[in-house]
Design an enzyme around this catalytic site. Structure first.
Site, PDB file in Angstrom:
ATOM      1  N   CYS A 107     -14.678 -20.373  -3.713  1.00  0.00           N
ATOM      2  CA  CYS A 107     -13.820 -20.790  -4.196  1.00  0.00           C
ATOM      3  C   CYS A 107     -13.601 -19.037  -5.101  1.00  0.00           C
ATOM      4  CB  CYS A 107     -13.657 -21.825  -5.384  1.00  0.00           C
ATOM      5  SG  CYS A 107     -12.254 -21.601  -6.462  1.00  0.00           S
TER       6      CYS A 107
ATOM      7  N   HIS B 294     -12.958 -26.815  -1.823  1.00  0.00           N
ATOM      8  CA  HIS B 294     -14.266 -27.409  -3.219  1.00  0.00           C
ATOM      9  C   HIS B 294     -14.954 -27.761  -1.632  1.00  0.00           C
ATOM     10  CE1 HIS B 294     -14.229 -25.062  -6.360  1.00  0.00           C
ATOM     11  NE2 HIS B 294     -13.667 -25.235  -6.684  1.00  0.00           N
TER      12      HIS B 294
ATOM     13  N   GLU C 185     -17.766 -29.003  -0.906  1.00  0.00           N
ATOM     14  CA  GLU C 185     -19.046 -29.554  -1.853  1.00  0.00           C
ATOM     15  C   GLU C 185     -18.292 -31.260  -2.233  1.00  0.00           C
ATOM     16  OE1 GLU C 185     -18.009 -26.978  -5.500  1.00  0.00           O
ATOM     17  OE2 GLU C 185     -17.004 -26.935  -3.186  1.00  0.00           O
TER      18      GLU C 185
END
EC number: 6.3.5.2
Length: 517
Positions: A86, A173, A175
């Protein structure tokens, strides 16, 4: 010979994203050690750390604004693989010759990414990927030596790569669990691109921790403040395995514990596991020190100081006690601005880090200092601690000291203990306990009028708090059934004399924190 579990390592540079700790936890899940540092770290620190790969996190700033955070130039001169997430992708693009612009359409939420080229990052993944976006800026021109490897309808460069230099950037993202194959993308980067192996496992962490404790303390005796919480319990088990009876646990009943907690701790650890435990009755001492104090930070500091004073006193009774073992974990270190770069922002002073006096006479043994909470729990299971204890809802180190708002008094603690026990009991009865992430009761130092029989009375108010969260960085209030809340309220008011009103906290995080103080 123990495995060097730190031999391979990933460095994560934090640009301020709420998800950054989640990145680190995912890397650990993959089985690789990593550390989380501020973006403005010195070049010499990166050299000394010698990472196998670097991840640039997301962040709230805009690359298009002057003086916005940038990755140290050494990141791109070091020759190690780099993965920008990002904001991390945007600053990578900008610093290496690309262009970033403010998007006319902010992308927030689920998006379908089309993989447009072969890349090590997307190895063994399908051409369409469901991902989680959260950005206002976007890369509009990639550096000349990069290629586009993914796009969305509104984001022309959803991912980019320089395969030769092993540089990768994604606008989403990976994660978060919302990105369906995010963990696989991180695995591809960490294991395949960076060449790391899965050395970081519960068994190897235990082996390493035991060896380190033995090496650190030698033949000295160690004293441990055992609270019965997850962190101190796991430290107790590790230290007991490492040094046996040279460990003395001090269980301090500070008057700020949950109902019957003291009896449960002594039964489990002294009788069940055979640990050497000194039981100190210190309720009066803690409440006296807290008398008249209503500031939350000051209360935390006072509780920390009294704990250390007691440990000092108990250690003097031991012939060779030179070490204090503690359950400090990695988020404590990050949040208390005690990280190795010293640049993290203070959120709350944790009793394990910020509340300790400078003149403490004992050295510190902190075997969990590098670990996240989920890692500590997994280790606890491997060490034989019961699941119900390890996966109990979080309880703050200062205990009821920060759940009694304002000044802490014995009367308030006794009322709160009983009210909280009813709330937790009913959550278990309704099979709701494991469906919320954390639940507890808060004592409010205000009197409210109530009606009992034919008379009016002014008694105290408590608030129930229950939240749902994945990472405790953000949280939603739990939508518990009205009938359930009514039952809990009725039981508390009828069974706990001195409480006339029960309210339910419907604040999310942000803007509120999970604990009230």
């Amino acid at each position: 010979m123990t495995t060097n579990i730190h031999a391979q390592r990933i460095l994560i540079l934090d640009f301020g994203s709420q998800y950054t700790q989640l990145v680190a936890r995912r890397i650990r899940e993959i089985g690789v050690y990593c550390e989380l540092w501020s973006w403005d770290v010195e070049e010499s620190d990166i050299r000394d750390f010698n990472p196998d790969g670097i991840i640039l996190s997301g962040g709230p700033e805009s690359v298009t604004e002057a003086n916005s955070p940038r990755a140290p130039q050494y990141v791109f001169d070091s020759g190690v693989p780099v993965f920008g997430v990002c904001y991390g992708m945007q600053t990578m693009a900008e610093q290496l010759g690309g262009k970033v612009a403010t998007s006319t359409e902010r992308e927030f939420g689920y998006a379908a990414v089309q993989v447009t080229g072969e890349s090590a990052l997307f190895k063994d993944l399908e051409a369409t990927q469901d991902v989680w976006m959260s950005h206002g800026d976007k890369v509009v021109e990639i550096p000349s030596d990069f290629v586009k490897i993914a796009e969305t309808e509104t984001c022309p460069y959803a991912a980019m790569a320089n395969e030769e230099k092993k540089y990768y950037g994604v606008q989403f993202h990976p994660e978060v669990t919302h990105t369906k194959n995010g963990l696989k993308m991180l695995e591809n980067f960490v294991l395949n691109v960076c060449g790391c192996e899965g050395l970081w496992t519960s068994a190897s962490i235990i082996e390493d921790a035991i060896a380190r404790i033995k090496e650190q303390v030698g033949d000295d005796e160690v004293i441990l403040g055992l609270s019965g919480g997850v962190d101190s319990s796991v430290v107790a088990m590790l230290a007991h395995r490492a040094i046996g009876d040279k460990l003395t646990c001090v269980f301090v009943d500070n008057g700020l514990l949950r109902l019957n907690e003291a009896e449960q701790v002594m039964e489990m650890f002294s009788e069940g596991f055979g640990l050497k435990i000194i039981h100190v009755e210190a309720e009066e001492r803690f409440l006296s020190a807290l008398s008249g104090e209503s500031d939350p930070e000051a209360k935390r500091k006072i509780i920390g100081h009294v704990f250390v004073d007691i440990f000092d006193e108990e250690s003097k009774k031991l012939s060779n006690a030179k070490w204090l073992a503690q359950g400090t974990i990695y988020p404590d270190v990050i949040e208390s601005a005690a990280s190795k770069t010293g640049k993290a922002h203070v959120i709350k002073s944790h009793h394990n880090v910020g509340g300790l006096p400078d003149d403490m006479e004992m050295g510190l043994v902190e075997p969990l200092r590098e670990l996240f909470k989920d890692e500590v729990r997994k280790i606890g299971l491997e060490l034989g601690l019961p699941y119900n204890m390890l996966y109990r809802h979080p309880f703050p180190g200062p205990g009821l000291g920060v759940r009694v708002l304002g000044e802490v008094k014995k009367e308030y603690c006794d009322l709160l203990r009983r009210a909280d026990a009813i709330f937790i009991e009913e959550l278990h009865n309704a099979d709701l306990y494991n469906k919320v992430s954390q639940a507890f009761t808060v004592f409010l130092p205000v009197r409210s009028v109530g009606v009992m029989g034919d008379g009016r009375k002014y008694d105290w108010v408590v608030s129930l708090r229950a939240v749902e969260t994945i990472d405790f960085m953000t949280a939603h209030w739990a939508h518990l059934p009205y009938d359930f809340l009514g039952k809990v309220s009725n039981r508390i008011i009828n069974e706990v004399g001195g409480i006339s009103r029960v309210v339910y906290d419907i604040s999310g995080k942000p803007p509120a924190t999970i604990e009230w103080e």
